[in-house]
Motif scaffolding. Structure first.
Motif, short mmCIF file in Angstrom:
data_model
loop_
_atom_site.label_atom_id
_atom_site.label_comp_id
_atom_site.label_asym_id
_atom_site.label_seq_id
_atom_site.Cartn_x
_atom_site.Cartn_y
_atom_site.Cartn_z
N ALA A 20 0.86 -1.18 0.00
CA ALA A 20 0.00 0.00 0.00
C ALA A 20 0.89 1.23 0.00
O ALA A 20 2.08 1.16 0.32
N ALA A 21 0.31 2.36 -0.32
CA ALA A 21 1.07 3.62 -0.38
C ALA A 21 1.39 4.16 1.00
O ALA A 21 2.44 4.78 1.21
N ASP A 22 0.50 3.95 1.97
CA ASP A 22 0.67 4.49 3.32
C ASP A 22 -0.17 3.67 4.29
O ASP A 22 -0.93 2.79 3.86
N PRO A 23 -0.06 3.92 5.60
CA PRO A 23 -0.79 3.12 6.58
C PRO A 23 -2.32 3.15 6.41
O PRO A 23 -2.98 2.12 6.57
N ILE A 24 -2.88 4.30 6.07
CA ILE A 24 -4.34 4.38 5.88
C ILE A 24 -4.76 3.56 4.66
O ILE A 24 -5.77 2.85 4.70
N ALA A 25 -4.01 3.64 3.60
CA ALA A 25 -4.30 2.83 2.41
C ALA A 25 -4.19 1.35 2.73
O ALA A 25 -4.95 0.53 2.21
N ALA A 26 -3.26 0.98 3.61
CA ALA A 26 -3.12 -0.42 4.03
C ALA A 26 -4.36 -0.87 4.80
O ALA A 26 -4.88 -1.97 4.56
N LEU A 27 -4.84 -0.03 5.71
CA LEU A 27 -6.06 -0.36 6.46
C LEU A 27 -7.26 -0.50 5.52
O LEU A 27 -8.08 -1.41 5.67
N ASP A 28 -7.36 0.39 4.55
CA ASP A 28 -8.45 0.32 3.58
C ASP A 28 -8.35 -0.95 2.73
O ASP A 28 -9.36 -1.61 2.46
N ALA A 29 -7.14 -1.32 2.30
CA ALA A 29 -6.95 -2.53 1.50
C ALA A 29 -7.32 -3.77 2.29
O ALA A 29 -7.99 -4.67 1.77
N MET A 30 -6.92 -3.82 3.57
CA MET A 30 -7.28 -4.95 4.42
C MET A 30 -8.79 -5.05 4.54
O MET A 30 -9.37 -6.13 4.38
N ALA A 31 -9.44 -3.94 4.81
CA ALA A 31 -10.90 -3.93 4.97
C ALA A 31 -11.58 -4.35 3.67
O ALA A 31 -12.53 -5.15 3.70
N HIS A 32 -11.10 -3.85 2.56
CA HIS A 32 -11.70 -4.17 1.26
C HIS A 32 -11.59 -5.67 0.97
O HIS A 32 -12.54 -6.29 0.52
N GLU A 33 -10.43 -6.26 1.26
CA GLU A 33 -10.25 -7.70 1.04
C GLU A 33 -11.15 -8.52 1.93
O GLU A 33 -11.52 -9.65 1.59
N ALA A 40 -13.16 2.23 8.05
CA ALA A 40 -14.18 2.74 8.96
C ALA A 40 -15.32 1.74 9.16
O ALA A 40 -16.03 1.81 10.17
N ASP A 41 -15.48 0.79 8.25
CA ASP A 41 -16.55 -0.20 8.33
C ASP A 41 -16.13 -1.47 9.07
O ASP A 41 -16.94 -2.38 9.26
N ILE A 42 -14.89 -1.57 9.49
CA ILE A 42 -14.42 -2.75 10.21
C ILE A 42 -15.16 -2.83 11.55
O ILE A 42 -15.26 -1.83 12.27
N PRO A 43 -15.67 -4.00 11.92
CA PRO A 43 -16.44 -4.13 13.17
C PRO A 43 -15.63 -3.73 14.41
O PRO A 43 -14.41 -3.91 14.46
N ASP A 44 -16.34 -3.23 15.39
CA ASP A 44 -15.72 -2.76 16.63
C ASP A 44 -14.90 -3.84 17.33
O ASP A 44 -13.85 -3.56 17.90
N HIS A 45 -15.37 -5.09 17.31
CA HIS A 45 -14.63 -6.14 18.03
C HIS A 45 -13.25 -6.39 17.40
O HIS A 45 -12.34 -6.85 18.09
N LEU A 46 -13.09 -6.10 16.12
CA LEU A 46 -11.76 -6.23 15.51
C LEU A 46 -10.89 -5.01 15.79
O LEU A 46 -9.68 -5.11 15.87
N ARG A 47 -11.54 -3.86 15.94
CA ARG A 47 -10.79 -2.63 16.22
C ARG A 47 -10.48 -2.46 17.70
O ARG A 47 -9.68 -1.61 18.05
N ALA A 48 -11.08 -3.27 18.57
CA ALA A 48 -10.83 -3.17 20.01
C ALA A 48 -9.34 -3.34 20.27
O ALA A 48 -8.71 -4.28 19.79
#
Length: 58
Positions: A20-33, A40-48
């Protein structure tokens, strides 16, 4: 592109590794996969405990 690894902060579990280009893009790529629109749509129990995107070198 850089290589990132995303870990769940509370457990240290590796959730995703990829490029990914940067950490935010990495988080978005993980979520998209995982079937979410973006990190932002990742469930709270995973973000805890936080999600940590770290650039790794191979």
């Amino acid at each position: 592109m850089k290589l990132f690894q995303i870990r769940q902060g509370a457990t240290g579990t590796i959730l995703w590794t990829g490029s990914a280009a940067d950490p935010i893009a990495a988080l978005d790529a993980m979520a998209h996969e995982a079937g979410y629109y973006d990190h932002a749509d990742i469930p709270d129990h995973l973000r805890a405990g936080g999600l940590h995107a770290e650039e790794i070198r191979v």
